[in-house]
Write a protein that holds these residues in place. Structure first.
Motif, PDB file in Angstrom:
ATOM      1  N   HIS A 200      26.651 -31.028  -3.176  1.00 29.89           N
ATOM      2  CA  HIS A 200      25.552 -30.366  -3.682  1.00 29.89           C
ATOM      3  C   HIS A 200      24.235 -30.722  -2.830  1.00 29.89           C
ATOM      4  O   HIS A 200      23.304 -29.864  -2.605  1.00 29.89           O
ATOM      5  CB  HIS A 200      25.176 -30.652  -5.265  1.00 29.89           C
ATOM      6  N   GLY A 201      24.037 -32.143  -2.787  1.00 30.64           N
ATOM      7  CA  GLY A 201      22.971 -32.355  -2.093  1.00 30.64           C
ATOM      8  C   GLY A 201      22.623 -31.929  -0.400  1.00 30.64           C
ATOM      9  O   GLY A 201      21.766 -31.451   0.006  1.00 30.64           O
TER      10      GLY A 201
ATOM     11  N   SER B 202      21.930 -28.195  -0.502  1.00 26.27           N
ATOM     12  CA  SER B 202      20.495 -28.047  -1.048  1.00 26.27           C
ATOM     13  C   SER B 202      19.401 -28.242   0.025  1.00 26.27           C
ATOM     14  O   SER B 202      18.631 -27.702   0.266  1.00 26.27           O
ATOM     15  CB  SER B 202      20.079 -28.824  -2.215  1.00 26.27           C
TER      16      SER B 202
ATOM     17  N   LYS C 188      19.536 -25.424   2.233  1.00 26.04           N
ATOM     18  CA  LYS C 188      18.985 -24.249   1.805  1.00 26.04           C
ATOM     19  C   LYS C 188      17.433 -24.159   1.953  1.00 26.04           C
ATOM     20  O   LYS C 188      16.783 -23.474   2.012  1.00 26.04           O
ATOM     21  CB  LYS C 188      19.425 -23.775   0.295  1.00 26.04           C
ATOM     22  N   SER C 189      16.889 -25.658   1.546  1.00 27.84           N
ATOM     23  CA  SER C 189      15.283 -25.825   1.787  1.00 27.84           C
ATOM     24  C   SER C 189      14.910 -25.786   2.928  1.00 27.84           C
ATOM     25  O   SER C 189      13.642 -25.378   3.247  1.00 27.84           O
ATOM     26  CB  SER C 189      15.218 -27.041   1.048  1.00 27.84           C
TER      27      SER C 189
ATOM     28  N   SER D 193      22.453 -36.393   2.312  1.00 26.82           N
ATOM     29  CA  SER D 193      22.378 -35.414   1.094  1.00 26.82           C
ATOM     30  C   SER D 193      21.149 -36.149   0.219  1.00 26.82           C
ATOM     31  O   SER D 193      20.933 -35.520  -0.932  1.00 26.82           O
ATOM     32  CB  SER D 193      23.879 -35.479   0.358  1.00 26.82           C
TER      33      SER D 193
END
Length: 502
Positions: free
Chosen positions: A284-285, A288, A291-292, A492
């Motif tokens: 998930h990290g 994310s 995406k950022s 992450s």
């Protein structure tokens, strides 16, 4: 008189429907050249805790052959007609279907499977390898080259593109393996083939007919054309001189590129697999973080590989090395006409970028750099305009291994896919006893040093990392993948804008 005429008509032999076919396209041809040497054998492996019902599996595969004609096609090889030519030509021949022609599955009982496992394990260069039976069966299938010209099965000019086997690991574990010619099944096709097969198996176990499945129902009369015939008008155009300069530059620059250290460049090769798995929290990290920064996971995977490769060598600080990264693109959604995601065949293209690494790079900066270089090339349609060039260079490398460093046939350091496969488990899969699955393709002919087949499964990153052995050793590649994992896990935890060695 009418009855006698009827009897006479009934006694006449029925016309036999001839197979339909077409010549392979340019990209398909490059895979037809590559597979006999060991690159381009796609394998989908299922680990089951329930005995596979052979008739159910046969019917499900037969249904898929009806739905997707390319799966029942045969690859026809025309041998050279003169002594002055070593050029083979290839065609897909698609015979008509019959409800009586059930798909043939090779069944390995416990003693036969034990022999396969022992042989595969004995051929491994690392005695410390944790010989997981499922892992060994996957590697065994990657190296079963039915399409090799040295194979006894190639006595005929026509060879199937799909084979299936069932291995009995114990009284409680079985492996179902599908082996396909990559020209007929790229990565996205493999994903959908696996999903449709699982859906059909579940429905049949529930006593439902195959027509109730949601597999798409593509009742095509002939197999579809190659990717070149679907490229939007004008997207593949490149000036003649530009094409010549690019091809010459790519050929010369390949000797200037860095590679992982080669362990054995002389012994016969086989494909082996190292698995990279990251827990959901860190996955998930990573997602994310991508995406950022406006990038995709492929950029992060390539960056982790580049940093790990550079750090695996005892090099002075600030010494630059340049590595090639191949990013593979599923083109179905950008073709003309658009093809559905479950349209089987080979509809991927590739973009090659080179990146300089000197050590001490910031991970996220490098990830953005690698992805931006790829995205810019894609925006300039290089995945279409360079397609013929890359296919030509691939075929030239196959015919002339000496054109590659140490005759290794390595065309890049790493290959990644633009899009990640995202899968979610569901309770219905327990009905057939599905415990694990993997899909990947062989690379021990022409190709990269490491090919990453990534899946985000139930929120966890799971990658099959395929490499050529003994050109690279399992210990060497396991260490490389372990470094990649540490780099990704550390990244992450980094927050956008945070300073430090992320």
């Amino acid at each position: 008189m009418d009855r006698s005429m009827s009897e006479q008509q009934n006694s006449e032999p029925q016309a036999v429907e001839e197979p339909k076919g077409r010549p392979v396209g340019g990209t398909e041809y490059s895979w037809c050249k590559a597979v006999p040497g060991g690159t381009g054998i796609t394998v989908l492996g299922l680990l089951l805790s329930k005995t596979p019902d052979l008739s159910v599996l046969q019917n499900a595969l037969h249904n898929l052959q009806i739905t997707h004609p390319i799966l029942r096609s045969k690859l026809h090889t025309d041998t050279p007609t003169t002594n002055y030519s070593n050029t083979f030509s290839y065609r897909y021949m698609t015979p008509p279907t019959s409800p009586l022609d059930l798909f043939q599955i090779q069944w390995f009982d416990l003693p036969s499977t034990a022999h396969v496992l022992q042989t595969t394990n004995d051929n491994d260069d690392d005695n410390s390898f944790d010989s997981d039976p499922f892992h060994l069966i996957l590697e065994h299938e990657l190296n079963r080259n039915t399409w090799s010209r040295n194979s006894a099965s190639t006595s005929s000019d026509d060879t199937d593109v799909l084979f299936a086997s069932v291995y009995s690991l114990s009284d409680e574990k079985w492996v179902v393996a599908l082996r396909l010619h990559t020209s007929a099944c790229d990565r996205m096709a493999g994903v959908w083939l696996l999903r449709e097969l699982l859906e059909l198996l579940i429905l049949r176990m529930r006593g439902k007919e195959e027509g109730e499945s949601g597999s798409g129902g593509l009742q095509e009369e002939v197999i579809s054309l190659g990717i070149e015939d679907y490229i939007p008008s004008g997207k593949d155009k490149k000036p003649f001189w530009a094409r010549g300069v690019d091809m010459l530059g790519d050929s010369l620059n390949s000797f200037k590129l860095s590679n992982l250290d080669f362990r054995d460049v002389h012994s016969p090769r086989a494909s082996q697999v190292v698995r990279l798995q990251i827990a959901s929290q860190h996955t998930h990290g990573i997602i994310s973080g991508c995406k950022s920064r406006g990038i995709r996971l492929c950029g992060a995977l390539a960056a982790a590989g580049l940093i790990a490769a550079r750090s695996s060598k005892d090099l002075p600080d600030d010494q630059w090395e340049k590595y090639a990264v191949v990013t593979l693109i599923d083109c179905r959604s950008i073709l003309d006409p658009v093809l559905s995601s479950h349209h089987l065949g080979f509809y991927h293209s590739a973009i090659v970028n080179t990146h300089g690494i000197r050590g001490g790079e910031n991970f996220w900066e490098l990830a953005k750099r690698t992805y931006t270089a790829f995205a810019d090339a894609k925006n300039n349609n290089k995945h279409f305009s360079d397609m013929a060039d890359l296919n030509f260079l691939m075929c030239k490398a196959i015919d002339n291994p000496g054109l590659t460093p140490s005759s290794s046939l390595r065309t890049s350091f790493i290959s990644v896919f633009e899009d990640s496969v995202i899968d979610h488990s569901n309770k219905s899969l327990r009905e057939i006893g599905l415990e694990d699955y993997l899909g990947c393709a062989s690379v021990h002919g022409v190709g990269p040093s490491i090919a990453i087949f990534d899946t985000i499964r139930d929120g966890e990153l799971d990658c099959a990392c395929v490499y050529p052995s003994p050109l690279h050793s399992r210990k060497q590649m396991q260490e490389l993948v372990n470094k990649m994992k540490r780099i990704l896990v550390d990244a992450s935890t980094c927050v956008e804008g945070e300073s430090g060695d992320c």
